[in-house]
Each structure stands twice: as structure tokens, then as C-alpha cells.
Write an enzyme that holds these catalytic residues in place. Structure first.
Site, mmCIF file in Angstrom:
data_model
loop_
_atom_site.group_PDB
_atom_site.id
_atom_site.type_symbol
_atom_site.label_atom_id
_atom_site.label_comp_id
_atom_site.label_asym_id
_atom_site.label_seq_id
_atom_site.Cartn_x
_atom_site.Cartn_y
_atom_site.Cartn_z
ATOM 1 N N HIS A 159 13.692 7.511 11.728
ATOM 2 C CA HIS A 159 12.419 6.740 11.729
ATOM 3 C C HIS A 159 11.050 7.504 12.174
ATOM 4 C CE1 HIS A 159 11.093 2.452 12.070
ATOM 5 N NE2 HIS A 159 10.182 2.977 11.540
ATOM 6 N N ARG B 6 0.930 -1.325 0.176
ATOM 7 C CA ARG B 6 0.077 0.060 -0.105
ATOM 8 C C ARG B 6 0.974 1.394 0.158
ATOM 9 N NH1 ARG B 6 -3.379 -3.330 4.211
ATOM 10 N NH2 ARG B 6 -1.002 -3.985 4.686
ATOM 11 N N GLU C 151 19.126 0.279 14.649
ATOM 12 C CA GLU C 151 18.599 1.665 15.159
ATOM 13 C C GLU C 151 18.181 1.600 16.701
ATOM 14 O OE1 GLU C 151 15.699 2.258 12.192
ATOM 15 O OE2 GLU C 151 13.887 1.994 13.709
ATOM 16 N N ARG D 96 12.923 -0.675 6.422
ATOM 17 C CA ARG D 96 13.290 -1.083 7.972
ATOM 18 C C ARG D 96 14.750 -1.375 7.595
ATOM 19 N NH1 ARG D 96 9.260 -0.366 10.096
ATOM 20 N NH2 ARG D 96 8.098 -1.779 11.394
HETATM 21 C C1 8YV Z 1 6.402 2.857 13.641
HETATM 22 C C2 8YV Z 1 6.851 1.797 11.300
HETATM 23 O O1 8YV Z 1 6.661 4.408 13.904
HETATM 24 O O2 8YV Z 1 4.475 1.252 11.239
HETATM 25 C C3 8YV Z 1 5.785 0.881 11.143
HETATM 26 O O3 8YV Z 1 5.959 -0.116 10.440
HETATM 27 O O4 8YV Z 1 8.056 1.581 11.013
HETATM 28 C C4 8YV Z 1 6.585 3.133 12.032
HETATM 29 O O5 8YV Z 1 5.306 3.722 11.380
HETATM 30 C C5 8YV Z 1 7.350 2.170 14.355
HETATM 31 O O6 8YV Z 1 7.379 0.699 14.030
HETATM 32 C C6 8YV Z 1 6.931 2.135 15.776
HETATM 33 O O7 8YV Z 1 5.817 1.227 16.116
#
Ligand code: 8YV
Length: 326
Positions: free
Chosen positions: A287, A157, A269, A240
Site C-alpha cells: 500500500h 482523478r 491488510e 482498496r
Molecule cells: C494512504 C490511500 O496512504 O489516500 C488513500 O486513499 O489509500 C493512501 O494514499 C492511506 O490510505 C493512508 O492514509
């Protein structure tokens, strides 16, 4: 009757805590820091649900130590912090937070692409350092965005959102590679053409990574892949850390084997590879691709609604392993 007990592993919006407290005994992290794994396990004793973010690893060892746990609700679309097979084996439901962050994250992906191509942070550092003394015909000349080739690796998406922005907003030619090809109607909406990974790397003016992190996608972009890219190309990672080999990327940027990179996620990270901190042609952000208040609120509410839906009615909204409901 006593309320079910749950744990909220990170500090989140007080309104969301209050909503959960109407139905659950809630223990929540009030410090703006992660608990150690030992402390997380200790606090999970007696809890049937946990509200997690991407920072908490849920695996077989944790599940064995927390036998009352029934659901882990992630406030993230990505769920590589979950060992889903172990959760299914233990009969524990996992939920994620998709959809509500798609457009916000695509906005950020495009912003990072623009900042990277047009050298925004590098030129700002130059200005702030008082080095701007004259106009030059090639001062911070960057890469063209409009009309260039946008290459997207991972066409879920968020990838589709970036494709739409590129195709419809910037007249870009959009190529993509994904585990599976999109339905023809979606390809037409995104004006995107499916290609193999090698062609994607070779043709990209701007390569954007939006694929999930799995054993297969670990170091999907390393020295060999970067070597296939144009020396004028840029690379953006909003997916990621670990999908890119950060050490190889830092070396390639230093040697100008690609023009620039924009990174919102990093291997290990919040630590960042020290070599990335010293190369000038990289835009680094902590992030924050989903970080607007309305979107983070929607993500937190969706995670909370998964806890409420499952623990009160066995009806989670976005289950990842619905087989445990059977
Ligand atoms: C989050 C993200 O901020 O949704 C995801 O997969 O990487 C980010 O939007 C992060 O994972 C914190 O939960």
C-alpha cells in the site's frame, strides 16, 4: 483561553505536529503502530478533532462514545474508514485529502502495470536465486504495454491520470467504466472511451482498478469477472482491498486464467491472503502508491489544514459532508 484539544492517531511528520501545536493541545501517537479501538476511544475523550489515516474506523459506536468530537480529518483520499452517514447524523465533519496525491498515485499505478506486464519481480527473484544461467528466446517474455488496450475501472482523478499516461505516453487504446460518464472534454483529454463493465473486462489487455471501496464495489472483481478476461490480460489494484476477491484471484493466477496481477492493496491488510504469497505471477507492494515524501507531506498538511480551517474558522478545505456546516 485554553486551546482546543485534538488527537493525531498515527505517527506523522514532526513539522506537521509542530504546526498543529501552535493552535491546539495535541496528543499524538508517537509509536509507529495503530492504537486499539478501545485505546483510540479512551484517548479521544475531551478531543474536538482527530487526525486519522485509513486505519482508524470512525462509526456510530465510536461517535457515541466520543461526544465532544467535531471533525475527523483523514490523511487519505479514500474514506471507506468513515461511516459518513453516521458522522453526518452526529453532526461530525469528515474531510479527506484529495488532489495532492493524484499524479504520484497515477505514477505508481503505471509502474505497477509495467512491473506486472513485464514480470519484473518474478524475474528478479529468479536472478537473485542464482537461476540465471543462459539467455533464452522466451525468458520471462511478458505482455506488450505500448499500443495495447488499457482498461480503467473507476475514472476519478487518479484513473484519469493513468489514462493520460497510457494514451499520451504509451500510445495505448484507453477504455473506461465508471458510475458516471466523464464530460466530453475530459474524455478527449484522456483519449478514453466509455464502455460497459463486461466490454471493459473482455477487451482489457491491462485492467487497472481505481474505484472507491463501497458496499457496491465489494468483490467487483471475482471469479466470474476474471473468467471474462483474456488469458493474456493483467490486473492491477491500487484502489482498496476488498474490491478484488483475493482468494479467487490467487486461484485464477495459479491456473493462468489471466497472465499476472499487480496488487498494492489487500483484503484485511496488512495481512495478505497466503495463496497470493505463493503464486509467482503477482507483484505485491505494501500500500505505497502515494508514498513519496513530498506527496505524503502534502497529504498530512492538507489533513492538518482541514483541522485548522474548521476548528478555527469553520472553513475546512475539503469537506466530505459539508451539510454539517449549515
Ligand atoms: C494512504 C490511500 O496512504 O489516500 C488513500 O486513499 O489509500 C493512501 O494514499 C492511506 O490510505 C493512508 O492514509
Amino acid at each position: 483561553m485554553s486551546k482546543p484539544a485534538i488527537l493525531v492517531a498515527r505517527a506523522i511528520f514532526p513539522q506537521v505536529i509542530e504546526k498543529l501545536q501552535q493552535h491546539f493541545e495535541v496528543e499524538h501517537n508517537q509509536a509507529d503502530a495503530s492504537w486499539s479501538r478501545e485505546e483510540l476511544i479512551a484517548r479521544l475523550q475531551g478531543k474536538v478533532g482527530v487526525f486519522t489515516t485509513g486505519s482508524e474506523r470512525i462509526d456510530a459506536a465510536l461517535l457515541a462514545a466520543c461526544p465532544q468530537l467535531k471533525i475527523c480529518a483523514n490523511m487519505a483520499v479514500g474514506f471507506n474508514n468513515f461511516d459518513l452517514a453516521a458522522m453526518t447524523a452526529a453532526g461530525v465533519l469528515g474531510t479527506n485529502a484529495p488532489d495532492v496525491l493524484t499524479e504520484t498515485t497515477a505514477d505508481f499505478g503505471f509502474a505497477l502495470l509495467m512491473a506486472t506486464a513485464r514480470r519484473m519481480t518474478e524475474s528478479e527473484h529468479f536472478l537473485r536465486a542464482g537461476q540465471w544461467t543462459k539467455w533464452s528466446y522466451d525468458l520471462f517474455a511478458g505482455a506488450e504495454v505500448h499500443g495495447s488496450t488499457l482498461a480503467i475501472l473507476g475514472m476519478g482523478r487518479i484513473g484519469q491520470g493513468i489514462a493520460r499516461r497510457g494514451a499520451h505516453g504509451f500510445g495505448m487504446k484507453v477504455l473506461y467504466h465508471n458510475r458516471s460518464r466523464l464530460a466530453p472534454q475530459l474524455e478527449a483529454e484522456c483519449k478514453a472511451r466509455y464502455v460497459g463493465k463486461d466490454e471493459l473486462l473482455r477487451e482489457a489487455d491491462h485492467l487497472v482498478l481505481v474505484l472507491p471501496y463501497t458496499a457496491e464495489s465489494h468483490h467487483a472483481i471475482g471469479a466470474a469477472e476474471i473468467a471474462q478476461m483474456k488469458p493474456t490480460a493483467t490486473l492491477v489494484n491500487i484502489a482498496r482491498g476488498g474490491i478484488v476477491d483475493d482468494a479467487a484471484l490467487a486461484q485464477a493466477l495459479r491456473e493462468r486464467r489471466i497472465a499476472a496481477a499487480g496488487l498494492d492493496v489487500f483484503e484485511g491488510e496488512p495481512k495478505v491472503h497466503p495463496d497470493l504469497l505463493t503464486v509467482p505471477n503477482v507483484v505485491l507492494t505494501p500500500h505505497i502508491a502515494s508514498a513519496t515524501i513530498p506527496t505524503r507531506m502534502a497529504m498530512a498538511n492538507l489533513a492538518a489544514d482541514n483541522l485548522l480551517g474548521f476548528l478555527l474558522q469553520r472553513k475546512p478545505l475539503t469537506p466530505l459532508n459539508p451539510e454539517v456546516l449549515a
